[in-house]
Design a protein around this motif. Structure first.
Motif, PDB file in Angstrom:
ATOM      1  N   PHE A  72      35.445  42.909  34.489  1.00  0.00           N
ATOM      2  CA  PHE A  72      36.241  41.961  34.912  1.00  0.00           C
ATOM      3  C   PHE A  72      36.427  40.847  33.915  1.00  0.00           C
ATOM      4  O   PHE A  72      36.293  39.635  34.257  1.00  0.00           O
ATOM      5  N   GLY A  73      37.076  41.050  32.933  1.00  0.00           N
ATOM      6  CA  GLY A  73      37.579  40.134  31.631  1.00  0.00           C
ATOM      7  C   GLY A  73      36.392  39.450  31.114  1.00  0.00           C
ATOM      8  O   GLY A  73      36.610  38.215  30.693  1.00  0.00           O
ATOM      9  N   GLY A  74      35.303  39.914  31.280  1.00  0.00           N
ATOM     10  CA  GLY A  74      33.950  39.172  30.509  1.00  0.00           C
ATOM     11  C   GLY A  74      33.115  38.495  31.397  1.00  0.00           C
ATOM     12  O   GLY A  74      32.206  38.088  30.853  1.00  0.00           O
ATOM     13  N   SER A  75      33.355  38.278  32.557  1.00  0.00           N
ATOM     14  CA  SER A  75      32.456  37.543  33.499  1.00  0.00           C
ATOM     15  C   SER A  75      32.262  38.384  34.633  1.00  0.00           C
ATOM     16  O   SER A  75      33.394  39.160  35.251  1.00  0.00           O
ATOM     17  N   ILE A  76      31.345  38.126  35.294  1.00  0.00           N
ATOM     18  CA  ILE A  76      30.972  38.888  36.771  1.00  0.00           C
ATOM     19  C   ILE A  76      31.609  38.099  37.797  1.00  0.00           C
ATOM     20  O   ILE A  76      31.411  36.781  37.674  1.00  0.00           O
ATOM     21  N   PRO A  77      32.097  38.560  38.831  1.00  0.00           N
ATOM     22  CA  PRO A  77      33.001  37.867  39.932  1.00  0.00           C
ATOM     23  C   PRO A  77      31.596  37.131  40.600  1.00  0.00           C
ATOM     24  O   PRO A  77      30.648  37.478  40.612  1.00  0.00           O
ATOM     25  N   SER A  78      32.284  36.088  41.107  1.00  0.00           N
ATOM     26  CA  SER A  78      31.124  35.111  41.854  1.00  0.00           C
ATOM     27  C   SER A  78      30.507  35.595  43.005  1.00  0.00           C
ATOM     28  O   SER A  78      29.200  35.167  43.333  1.00  0.00           O
ATOM     29  N   GLN A  79      31.118  36.641  43.683  1.00  0.00           N
ATOM     30  CA  GLN A  79      30.403  37.330  44.847  1.00  0.00           C
ATOM     31  C   GLN A  79      29.118  38.019  44.423  1.00  0.00           C
ATOM     32  O   GLN A  79      28.184  37.935  45.029  1.00  0.00           O
ATOM     33  N   LEU A  80      29.406  38.839  43.016  1.00  0.00           N
ATOM     34  CA  LEU A  80      28.267  39.456  42.742  1.00  0.00           C
ATOM     35  C   LEU A  80      27.168  38.568  41.964  1.00  0.00           C
ATOM     36  O   LEU A  80      25.940  39.110  41.839  1.00  0.00           O
TER      37      LEU A  80
END
Length: 574
Positions: A269-277
């Motif tokens: 995810f482009g280096g950052s974890i999605p906010s939901q996860l």
């Protein structure tokens, strides 16, 4: 570096969403995305160093644990660091099972299989030399057109069409590699033989390891990626003497395991974890433990929550997280169950294996009953010695990623025990841990991530094999007579005792490609839609649809989904 090694286009889902971040198999990642979408294995430096060095090595681990990623990492390292003076050659033998029918139809299948192995290496050598910026025509290699044509003939299963005046030998292969090294000023050739022993024919596997021993030399270092539990080494091949074994399955209790899996998610995810996860600090650890050391399983769980991640919702419902864990364990059990078709002789082992595995889970559940959360076990101890039959079954469990060796323990007069982790997602979904009516992710993470204890349910193997009152004897499922259906009297019988017809063994490959498409990891709804709008019914139908035109004629299946389903079919027979 040229893209030829990974002949894969940049992928998007048919609705426009980038698909590459959800590709689980490293060999299918686009070359420009490989580095961005993979991260360092916790022990990568040491493993890659061994893969790039001299000597024969066996990379061992279940499906999806990262063997291919590590091989390709080693390939990139050697290709980029020219000062190593090493010529890296990556060869994928995933389709070797296509040659298995020759073992039932021709008397000299070993010759054709070894010829195919040699040709595959010649083909990969052409690619490696070109990628290194050299002219492969300056080497003594057979012409690429000749090699490609010969491969197609053998893979078509019609050796009679082969030019018998041309023979390919392992000694000649070694000599050509040595000469090529001298011409282009390399000190060593490393052969990265991926998916090397995926053929489920024992004789074919033995032939591979005989070949492996023959090509090993002072300047030729073969490395093979194999599975635990089901790989048949040749009688003359000895681990430790002929090759060093490297176990790459990541222990879920190891330091840095959660950070590694968190990095896997972030890389997609482009280096950052999605906010939901990231909305709950226990989501990623829970999914990581449920993956049981298999990055591919972890990516599958994230992909299954794709619609929620893309919906804009601020969080993910706890039920969805638990459902992801259930799917993870179902996928592992599907791999185990697939052995019924891949190793039909052991069909009854697999059936008994389901019952025995259920009993192991029950023993852990009983062991944890009434215990505090900080004192629950996630391992099982099986006393030595075990019968060869139970040992074979334990190997099958390891192949499927259901149990993982975690050491041994001596209990004095009570005996020596082999300790095994049991798939964490099974422990979660079967209520073998926590055991409360109201459970939280935090409680599961606390138990699964807690320190290991010196107390486990200890099992006598005799009791485990006969827990249901049945005989402990495992029975091989010998194929019946193809003419009258009579049972074979023994494995070595040549003729039917009833009708006298010659007894033959059915092809594993033909059995696999003949399976209904519901055997693939697609939803029943999608399988039904494919059948409704196309002539596709079996795995073979998909493989024959090489241009994907039949699949693309199905509503809501565009070129990217068609490519994905085709890969599923290839993976199924690998």
């Amino acid at each position: 570096m040229s893209d030829d090694l990974f002949a894969t286009d940049s992928l998007e889902l048919d609705d426009g969403i980038d698909l590459s971040k959800y590709i689980e198999q490293a060999e299918y990642l686009p070359p420009d995305a490989f580095d961005a979408l993979t991260i360092d294995h916790p022990y990568e430096a040491e493993i890659v160093r061994k893969l790039a060095s001299g000597g024969a090595k066996l990379l061992v681990g279940p499906r999806g644990c990262g063997k291919t990623t590590l091989m390709l990492r080693a390939y990139h390292k050697m290709a980029r660091e020219r000062q190593l003076k090493t010529l890296p050659v990556y060869v994928n033998f995933k389709l070797s099972l296509k040659l298995e029918p020759l073992y039932q139809t021709t008397p000299n299948a070993t010759f054709w299989f070894r010829t195919w192995l040699i040709l595959k290496i010649y083909e990969a050598l052409h690619s490696a030399i070109s990628l290194a910026g050299h002219d492969s025509e300056a080497s003594p290699l057979p012409a690429l057109d000749e090699v490609s044509s010969a491969l197609l003939i053998i893979e078509a299963g019609d050796p009679s069409a082969f030019n018998q005046s041309i023979e390919y030998h392992s000694n000649e292969l070694s000599e050509i590699i040595e000469e090529t090294l001298s011409i282009f000023k390399y000190s060593r050739c490393v052969l990265l033989l991926d998916d090397a022993a995926h053929a489920f024919s024992p004789k074919q596997q033995e032939d591979f390891f005989d070949f492996f021993r023959r090509i090993k030399g002072q300047r030729i270092a073969p490395k093979a990626a194999i599975y635990p539990g089901i790989t048949n080494l040749s009688p003359s091949f000895h681990v430790g003497h002929d090759a060093e074994q490297i176990d790459v399955w990541i222990r879920p209790d190891s330091d840095g395991y959660i950070d590694f899996m968190r990095g896997v998610a972030a890389s997609r995810f482009g280096g950052s974890i999605p906010s939901q996860l990231a909305s709950d600090p226990d989501i990623i650890p829970f999914l990581a433990y449920s993956a049981f050391g298999i990055p591919r399983a972890f990516l599958n769980m994230i992909r299954n929550m794709e619609s929620i991640i893309n919906s804009g919702k601020s969080s993910i419902d706890r039920r969805k997280i638990i459902e992801a864990a259930k799917q993870s364990r179902q996928d592992a059990h599907a791999v185990f169950d697939s052995l019924i078709f891949k190793l039909p002789m052991y069909k009854k082992f697999i059936s008994r294996g389901d019952d025995i595995y259920t009993q192991i889970i029950s023993l852990i559940k009983d062991f944890n009953r009434q215990k505090s959360l900080d004192n629950q076990g996630v391992e099982v101890a099986i006393r030595r010695p075990v019968s060869s039959e139970l040992g074979k079954l334990i190997g099958f469990y390891q192949y499927a990623g259901l149990i993982m060796p975690s050491g041994e323990n001596s209990r004095g007069d009570k005996g020596v025990f082999d300790i095994y982790f049991v798939h964490f997602a099974d422990l979660v979904t079967e209520n073998a841990i926590v055991g409360r009516r109201t459970k939280s992710l935090k409680q599961f993470v606390g138990v699964l991530g807690g320190g290991r204890h010196q107390a486990w349910p200890r099992i006598n193997p005799d009791k485990l094999e006969a827990f249901d009152g049945q005989s402990s004897q495992f029975v091989l499922a010998l194929p019946p007579c193809q003419q009258c259906g009579s049972e074979r009297p023994s494995e070595g019988a040549k003729f039917c005792v009833n009708c006298g017809s010659p007894l033959t063994t059915a092809s594993v490959y033909h059995s696999l490609v003949g399976q209904d498409i519901v055997a693939l990891p697609i939803t029943p709804r999608r399988a039904a839609k494919i059948k409704k709008h196309s002539a596709i019914r079996t795995v073979k139908d998909i493989l024959l649809d090489s241009t994907k035109q039949e699949l693309r004629g199905v509503p809501q299946i565009g070129p990217k989904w068609a490519e994905r389903i085709f890969r599923y079919a290839e993976e199924y027979v690998a």
